[in-house]
Design a protein around this motif. Structure first.
Motif, PDB file in Angstrom:
ATOM      1  N   SER A   1       3.588   9.579  -3.405  1.00  0.00           N
ATOM      2  CA  SER A   1       4.420   9.540  -2.209  1.00  0.00           C
ATOM      3  C   SER A   1       5.850   9.162  -2.586  1.00  0.00           C
TER       4      SER A   1
ATOM      5  N   THR B   1       3.154   7.443   2.411  1.00  0.00           N
ATOM      6  CA  THR B   1       1.963   8.251   2.159  1.00  0.00           C
ATOM      7  C   THR B   1       2.258   9.743   2.024  1.00  0.00           C
TER       8      THR B   1
ATOM      9  N   ARG C   1       0.601   5.565  -1.298  1.00  0.00           N
ATOM     10  CA  ARG C   1      -0.179   6.636  -1.913  1.00  0.00           C
ATOM     11  C   ARG C   1       0.478   7.097  -3.205  1.00  0.00           C
ATOM     12  N   ALA C   2      -0.298   7.315  -4.232  1.00  0.00           N
ATOM     13  CA  ALA C   2       0.235   7.842  -5.484  1.00  0.00           C
ATOM     14  C   ALA C   2       0.912   9.181  -5.215  1.00  0.00           C
TER      15      ALA C   2
ATOM     16  N   GLU D   1      -3.499   1.772  -3.523  1.00  0.00           N
ATOM     17  CA  GLU D   1      -3.728   2.952  -2.702  1.00  0.00           C
ATOM     18  C   GLU D   1      -4.109   2.509  -1.285  1.00  0.00           C
TER      19      GLU D   1
ATOM     20  N   ASP E   1      -6.116   3.683   0.845  1.00  0.00           N
ATOM     21  CA  ASP E   1      -7.527   3.772   1.214  1.00  0.00           C
ATOM     22  C   ASP E   1      -8.392   2.704   0.567  1.00  0.00           C
TER      23      ASP E   1
ATOM     24  N   PRO F   1       0.832  -1.202   0.000  1.00  0.00           N
ATOM     25  CA  PRO F   1       0.000   0.000   0.000  1.00  0.00           C
ATOM     26  C   PRO F   1       0.874   1.262   0.000  1.00  0.00           C
TER      27      PRO F   1
END
Length: 349
Positions: free
Chosen positions: A199, A287, A196-197, A258, A260, A194
């Motif tokens: 990051s 993130t 975040r795009a 991602e 989330d 996981p």
């Protein structure tokens, strides 16, 4: 010069470089009564003393020094605050007291990630009031910086980011805890990453950090009062950790998601447990996207970091395989071509 934490990865390589330049080096160790550079070779020409930063004056009788280079620290991100305070905060105060008695300046080794949750451009300056931290380690290093600046001693603060292997070879004497993220994915224990795009991780070669510390110590008068980022040339997308593993033919593929939309319930119980532990320790670093300015560091030292790109990451992984830290291809299960990364490992650009 006196170097605390001289048995550690950074401290040992700093001692090796100082000794090679002809400096008189006192190396403070606690349990391991030897000092080794990043190549694993014992460092000759240094005076080794045994002490403990948690003790008053580090358990030493003060002797004159020009500079104390304070590398000693606990690097356990999620250790209890009291444990980290004893080593990173009170230990820094004890080192400061020794430096004062020794008539020395103080070069404090902190971390670029005292930026905490801040993103975007991060200046080379004091930690702003109200900064929120992602773990107890970051907070302890910020408190240690405050102790340094309030000490009244001549000081400089050096902030390395995440220290990994040599810029040319990928070699590293001791694999830092972040490397376990590679290992879990390379061994197929964790198949989902996981992140975040957008990051990023700021990874920096050990040779750049050690040389930077040596030059700051040698140019202490020019460095005095400054905060310096010892960081990578460019941040690496966090997802590259997974992509770097997937590029190796005999490693399993890893899926980047991602955070989330990530659902740990969909994983095998063992994998969910391991991934949960990994994210508890490092998840916040996957993130966010800080960008550490290092203009002042480059001005004082004349150093620019070598490329910290995909090719360097491949060299780090290849070294991990060669050293036995990461799994090698099983004989008979892969062709010779499959035993190398799919993207050729190039020499430094």
């Amino acid at each position: 010069m006196l170097v605390t934490g001289a048995a550690g990865l950074i401290g040992g390589e700093v001692c090796a470089r100082l000794a090679a330049r002809g400096h008189a080096v006192t190396a403070l160790v606690r349990k391991t009564h030897e000092v080794r550079g990043n190549d694993g070779a014992q460092v000759d020409g240094v005076t080794i003393v045994t002490g403990d930063v948690t003790q008053p004056l580090m358990g030493l009788d003060p002797e004159p020094h020009d500079v104390v280079i304070h590398c000693a620290a606990s690097l356990e991100f999620d250790a209890p605050k009291a444990v980290l305070a004893a080593v990173n905060v009170d230990g820094t105060r004890n080192a400061l007291a020794y430096a004062r008695a020794a008539g020395a300046g103080f070069l404090h080794v902190s971390t670029a990630y005292v930026c905490g949750e801040r993103e975007g451009a991060i200046a080379e300056g004091p930690v702003p009031a109200g900064t929120r931290f992602t773990n107890n380690y970051e907070e302890s290093k910020a408190l240690a910086e405050a102790a340094v600046t309030e000490s009244g001693l001549p000081f400089a603060v050096a902030r390395p980011s995440i220290v990994l292997g040599d810029s040319d070879t990928g070699a590293i004497r001791d694999f830092p805890s972040l490397c376990n993220v590679f290992r879990l994915m390379a061994r197929g224990k964790v198949s989902t990453f996981p992140a975040r795009a957008g990051s990023t991780l700021d990874l920096v070669p050990i040779d750049h950090v050690a040389e930077g510390l040596v030059r700051l110590a040698e140019r202490f008068e020019a460095a005095q009062g400054g905060y310096f980022h010892l960081v990578g040339q460019t941040p690496l997308p966090a997802a590259e950790l997974a992509h770097g593993v997937t590029r190796v033919a005999h490693f399993p593929d890893v899926t980047v998601l991602e955070p989330d939309v990530f659902d740990p319930v969909s994983l095998r119980p063992a994998e969910a447990m391991l991934l949960g532990r990994m994210l508890d320790t490092f998840g916040a670093y996957f993130t966010r996207a800080p960008r550490f300015d290092d203009a002042r560091f480059r001005a004082v030292t004349g150093l620019a970091c070598p490329p910290t790109d995909r090719d360097w990451l491949d060299r780090l992984i290849a070294y991990g395989v060669a050293a036995g830290y990461l799994p090698s291809a099983r004989p008979g299960n892969a062709s010779p071509a499959a035993r190398a990364p799919r993207t050729p490992i190039a020499s430094r650009p």
